[in-house]
Motif scaffolding. Structure first.
Motif: not given
Length: 287
Positions: A206-210, A239-245, A262-268
């Motif tokens: 889950q996203a957790d604000a960094g 490898l590593e996960d860079y964050g909720d980006n 990317n599970p945190f990809d989104c559309v602006s």
């Protein structure tokens, strides 16, 4: 002749790989269970390879603060307290590069790419290939902002004046954007830690604000530490996960779009709705 050239190239690459890890160790750093390696461009190009079994949460890298290029340290070195982190680190990087082998960071600087592709460095033609009006406009705007900043630094009568070209400055700023880690808004360019390529976590999170990033990257007065966020077998890329980006962040600052979902990809929505709203306004004006 070509065979001799290739052998020499392989030798130089091997030496560069060994030198930067050895250099880090001599300065008190640690690269535990990983080594510099080269992978396909699709999986990040140069990165770190696991030499031993690494388990999740295991300490992997320790970079002493005396080796890290931080905004605060760069401002002190350049005697330029007015500079922001990105400019301070970029100018310190250029100053150390100019010193060549006399620089204490020479083995690290020798490993840095000669070209960095981000929105800021793309030409107008390259921006058009993105086929995205919003990204094209953002790329042009950011490049102009950097040019304005460069001209301001050139005209500066205090510390931090740029003696190199705009292209050199653009290179250094793009390196800072793409490689420096961020802790509480402050930037840190940490040799070898900046070799780690991206991949989302194998399992859903889950996203957790960094906070996920901060769990596996810690900073104190003595060092910057990196912990494994997943298991890694010998021979696999570390490898590593860079964050909720979202992907837009990776394209703008890191110069890549993830091949894996990317599970945190989104559309602006702003980018999507802006043309529609503009079209509606024009229709209203015509009435």
């Amino acid at each position: 002749a070509m065979l001799m050239f290739l052998r020499l190239l392989f030798f130089l690459v091997f030496v560069a790989k060994a030198d930067v890890v050895t250099w880090l160790g001599k300065l008190g750093g640690v690269a535990r269970g990983v080594e510099v390696a080269y992978f396909s461009e699709a999986t990040g190009g140069r990165g770190l390879k696991c030499a031993t079994n690494i388990q999740r949460d295991e300490a992997v890298l320790r970079v002493p603060m005396s080796v890290v290029m931080s905004g605060a340290a760069a401002r002190d070195e350049l005697r330029a307290p007015h500079l922001g982190d990105a400019d301070a680190i970029a100018l310190l990087l250029l100053a150390e590069k100019k010193k060549g082998n006399a620089s204490r960071w020479a083995p690290y600087v020798a490993t840095l790419p000669t070209e960095v592709t981000t929105l800021k460095t793309m030409t107008d033609d390259e921006l058009e290939w993105l086929q995205d009006d919003a990204l094209q406009a953002k790329g042009k705007l950011e490049r102009q902002r950097l040019r304005d900043a460069f001209e301001g630094l050139q005209a500066s009568k205090s510390g931090g004046k740029v003696s190199q070209s705009f292209e050199d400055y653009l290179w250094a700023r793009s390196l800072v954007d793409s490689r420096a880690l961020t802790f509480k808004g402050a930037r840190y360019l940490a040799p070898v830690a900046d070799f780690v390529n991206y991949a989302p976590m194998p399992e859903e999170r889950q996203a957790d604000a960094g906070n996920f990033f901060l769990k596996y990257h810690t900073l104190d007065a003595d060092s910057l530490r990196v912990f494994a966020d997943r298991d890694c077998r010998p021979g696999d890329q570390y490898l590593e996960d860079y964050g909720d980006n979202p992907n837009a962040i990776y394209l703008e600052y890191h110069g890549f779009v993830p091949d894996t979902p990317n599970p945190f990809d989104c559309v602006s929505l702003a980018d999507f709705l802006a043309p529609l709203l503009k079209e509606e306004e024009e229709e209203e004006e015509e009435k």
